[in-house]
Design a protein around this motif. Structure first.
Motif, PDB file in Angstrom:
ATOM      1  N   PHE A 217       1.026   3.767   2.268  1.00 29.35           N
ATOM      2  CA  PHE A 217       1.688   4.051   3.325  1.00 29.35           C
ATOM      3  C   PHE A 217       1.559   2.879   4.326  1.00 29.35           C
ATOM      4  CE2 PHE A 217      -0.735   7.955   1.686  1.00 29.35           C
ATOM      5  CZ  PHE A 217       0.011   8.455   1.388  1.00 29.35           C
ATOM      6  N   PRO A 218       2.619   2.080   4.097  1.00 27.44           N
ATOM      7  CA  PRO A 218       2.635   0.943   5.175  1.00 27.44           C
ATOM      8  C   PRO A 218       2.737   1.030   6.333  1.00 27.44           C
ATOM      9  CG  PRO A 218       4.377   0.733   3.284  1.00 27.44           C
ATOM     10  CD  PRO A 218       3.884   1.928   3.422  1.00 27.44           C
ATOM     11  N   ARG A 219       3.436   2.065   7.036  1.00 24.54           N
ATOM     12  CA  ARG A 219       3.406   2.266   8.305  1.00 24.54           C
ATOM     13  C   ARG A 219       2.048   2.619   9.039  1.00 24.54           C
ATOM     14  NH1 ARG A 219       9.027   5.455   9.008  1.00 24.54           N
ATOM     15  NH2 ARG A 219       8.145   6.450   7.040  1.00 24.54           N
TER      16      ARG A 219
ATOM     17  N   LEU B 216       0.889  -1.122  -0.015  1.00 19.13           N
ATOM     18  CA  LEU B 216       0.012  -0.093  -0.013  1.00 19.13           C
ATOM     19  C   LEU B 216       1.027   1.071  -0.013  1.00 19.13           C
ATOM     20  CD1 LEU B 216      -2.736  -1.146   2.406  1.00 19.13           C
ATOM     21  CD2 LEU B 216      -3.156  -0.577   0.216  1.00 19.13           C
TER      22      LEU B 216
END
Ligand SMILES: [Cu+2]
Lengths: 223, 553
Positions: B113-115, B111
């Motif tokens: 924004f993984p975090r 995705l």
């Protein structure tokens, strides 16, 4: 193909592993920030809608209640916030032109203006407390609209309180950005944090630009 | 996780064996692993919410409701609604299947924004813990709708903890939606234009729009409610001129669209299943895609149909009634296009397709009964009766949960690299379908006869139908346990799954099962429309030829 991508990643500091290139990363971050601001508009939108409905129902109570607000302090705070938006915009510009010292200076200036705003806001809250204008059992108002004036102050505290909370979050953001700038994390090519934070800061500023006339000014002269 | 049971999958690096240990899961930023974190947690909440349902149905076995105290009954139906809606249905398909599939369906590594994605899961867990502690500390008895002034002034429950829990979980939902929208806009692989996207992605896009536009409104509403409870004064307080009905407006401005947060993703799953198991491109692809967007937009214009008897102006009621009828149009477009796809398709009856048939039938029933409730005069009779309960369970359980289970079976081989036992799965699908209808169809009749919702006792003449409903609920509960058991069993003992066990067309089927951490060995390039089964056959034939040449040469 895979080797190319790996090479591109190795040569571009700040490019995260799952993006193809810097453009994609930059555009994604920007769109994400705008969408976040959209959610913020809906969040404040609930408060503004409630305000509008009750203002329409109790115009006289709204007029009377807004008389207790200090227009001078509100106006000064409006000026302070507009100045902070200016310094923030200048900070973004300094980051883009690679002037590290100026960047830090403008970020600190923004932080200081934010503090001044919150200080004045705190004084206003304190005055409301002294004048018994905090909604609840200690609330003092006279006349046929006394109850509805309390409703006005519910909105006053909910709206300015939510705005102040956003300011405080913004100040934490500023502290982080100042630290990152001092550690040379940014370059003219890579400073998305500054740019996106600028959007947030301007948004919080704009919310106040609506709050000031709605709470302090409208209805004041309609006597 | 052991090496004692070697299979072809174990030799290859994939996202499951890329790292081991609790830390590698709790700190992961891989969307596939986060999807599994959600899978575990929503399953947990599903069984919590389900056990409250069991107790509700037990109590309603007898007219005097002797199993539970009236107050306890109120707390249990409140917790059932809150847990099922905020902690199971809303995250179900988006956070599990959407998280797992969207990056793969658009040909991306993760995705955008993984975090942020991991943060969403933690917010969900914090919200869930708050909800459970509200229950443990004495419960909430307001109903999941939190109507004022009862919730703000008179209720003795833990409204603040519960409300803040829902508030925090709401942010998880907002951030997930935001992540999906950015991913779908910016991370599509070369050649993947908007009209080549799988319809699941379109549906998830529409869902995400609702999540980011609607959820902030319920967030501020819950905050204002919590403030009113804490300070004993607030904007919904009638004693100072506040309007409790304003709370209902705010609440349903989110909570009606929230129904589409639950059903649109299921519709997306159904589109994938219909195409795959008919081996045909979805009839009217563009219409089905746009109908998702139309549903998302209309969903924000119909909230007033929950206030027909709340003292809302009759003219407002009229407008909301007409607008509510209009939602039927895009919904019907979907149903008709799915059934038109079956026509001359070569249909197979694997488990996902059985859930798909179940969905189409039950969703249609739920939708048509929704039209009855959207009619002003009929709603006066049916409002707050079991007819409403039956209606929305046909949508949410018959629709959303069927879609979720269909999707889980469909993508299970991809997620785990193992096949589930087909015979057991078909058996469970039938049990669930029968149990569901036996539970909820009698409730239509009960509601029509006038049995109100949310009462812990009822007149004796309603007992037969209530006993039927409770019997159905027992069958349904059993039906839900069976997949739970064989899914866990299959993780270890299931047949290893090939990359594309169903002969489906999406990009996620072009990568091994389970996929490698970066999803694709090479970023894919899309050269064909969605659901192009002829292109798939050509590619497979070419791959076979290549393999043959390699072996000969
Ligand atoms: Cu509705």
């Amino acid at each position: 193909m895979a080797d190319h991508a790996a090479a591109a990643h190795a040569h571009t500091p700040g490019l995260r592993h799952h993006f193809v290139d810097m453009d994609q990363q930059r555009e994604s971050a920007r769109l994400g920030m705008w969408l976040f601001l959209l959610t913020e508009i809906m969040f404040f939108g609930g408060l503004f809608t409630g305000y509008a409905i009750y203002r329409f129902s109790y115009p006289e109570a709204w007029r009377l209640a807004s008389h207790h607000l200090d227009v001078a302090l509100g106006a000064i705070n409006t000026g302070v916030l507009i100045l902070s938006s200016l310094t923030m915009a200048l900070a973004v510009r300094s980051a883009a032109t690679g002037k590290k010292q100026l960047l830090i200076l403008f970020l600190i200036a923004t932080l200081v203006f934010g503090l001044v705003f919150l200080g004045i806001k705190a004084k206003e809250y304190h005055d409301k407390f002294e004048h018994h204008l905090i909604p609840g059992t200690t609330f003092e108002a006279e006349g046929p609209w006394a109850h509805q004036e309390m409703l006005f102050y519910c909105f006053y505290f909910a709206m300015t309180g939510m705005h102040a909370l956003h300011m405080i979050i913004g100040m934490v953001g500023l502290l982080i950005l100042i630290r990152m700038s001092m550690n040379n994390k940014f370059s003219p090519e890579y400073h998305p944090h500054i740019e996106l934070f600028g959007l947030y800061w301007h948004f919080v500023d704009i919310v106040w630009i609506f709050l000031f006339p709605l709470l302090y000014l409208i209805g004041r002269h309609a006597a | 996780m052991s090496t004692s049971n070697p299979s072809p999958n174990d030799r290859r690096q994939h996202y499951l064996n890329a790292a081991y240990g609790l830390r590698s899961w709790l700190l992961t930023v891989d969307h596939k692993r986060i999807a599994l974190l959600y899978l575990g947690s929503i399953t947990f909440f599903f069984f919590i919410g389900g056990s409250f349902a069991v107790m509700i149905r037990m109590n309603l076995l007898t007219p005097d409701g002797s199993f539970l105290q009236a107050e306890t009954y109120n707390k249990f139906f409140t917790m059932h609604g809150l847990v099922m809606i905020f902690f199971f249905l809303i995250p179900s398909i988006p956070a599990v299947l959407g998280n797992f599939l969207i990056p793969m369906m658009v040909g991306a590594k993760d995705l955008a924004f993984p975090r942020l994605n991991l943060l969403s899961w933690y917010l969900y867990i914090i919200g869930g813990v708050m909800a459970l502690s509200a229950a443990a500390l004495g419960g909430v008895d307001t109903g999941w709708t939190f109507y004022t002034p009862y919730s703000s002034t008179y209720s003795n429950g833990n409204v603040v903890i519960m409300g803040v829990g829902a508030f925090v979980a709401g942010f998880s939902s907002i951030l997930t939606g935001l992540n999906f929208i950015v991913t779908i806009h910016k991370m599509r692989c070369p050649g993947l234009t908007w009209f080549r996207l799988p319809l699941f992605v379109w549906a998830m896009y529409a869902t995400s729009v609702i999540q980011i536009l609607g959820t902030p409104v319920i967030a501020i509403t819950l905050l204002l409610l919590a403030a009113e409870r804490i300070f004993h004064v607030g904007i919904f307080d009638p004693r100072i001129g506040g309007d409790p009905v304003l709370f209902q407006h705010f609440f349903w401005f989110y909570s009606h669209p929230a129904v589409y947060i639950m059903i649109l993703p299921a519709m997306g799953v159904i589109s994938e299943l219909v195409a795959t198991f008919s081996r045909k491109r979805i009839f009217g692809y563009n219409l089905v895609a746009f109908s998702s967007v139309a549903i998302a937009m209309l969903s924000f214009l119909v909230w007033g149909h929950h206030l027909f008897v709340s003292g809302q102006s009759i003219y407002a009621g009229l407008v909301f009634s007409v607008l509510s009828f209009m939602v039927a149009i895009p919904s019907a477009i979907k149903v008709f296009n799915w059934t038109a796809t079956f026509y001359r398709g070569s249909i197979s009856y694997d488990t996902p397709m059985m859930y798909c048939f179940g969905f189409i039938g039950l969703f249609t029933m739920g939708g048509v009964t929704g039209l009855l409730l959207a009619s002003l005069a009929v709603d006066v009779h049916l409002h707050d009766t079991y007819f409403v309960i039956a209606h929305f369970h046909y949508i949410m359980v018959g629709g959303a949960v069927m879609g979720y289970l269909g999707g889980m079976h469909f993508w299970w081989p991809k997620i785990t690299g193992r096949m589930y036992p087909e015979i057991w799965a078909r058996f469970a699908a039938v049990i669930i379908f029968v149990g569901f209808n036996l539970t909820f169809f009698p409730q239509f009749m009960l509601g029509y006869l006038g049995m109100p919702r949310r009462y812990h006792a009822y007149p004796a003449e309603f007992q037969v139908l209530n006993v039927m409903s409770t019997a159905g609920a027992s069958i349904l509960g059993l039906g839900y346990l069976i997949p739970m058991i064989y899914f866990i069993w299959s993780m270890r003992y299931g047949k290893p799954a090939p990359p594309n066990p169903w002969g489906a067309t999406g990009l996620e089927w072009r990568t091994p099962s389970p996929p490698p951490t970066e999803n694709f060995e090479e970023i894919p390039v899309v050269t064909e429309e969605a659901y192009d089964f002829e292109a798939l056959a050509r590619r497979d034939a070419a791959a076979l030829r290549n393999e043959g040449e390699l072996q000969n040469g």
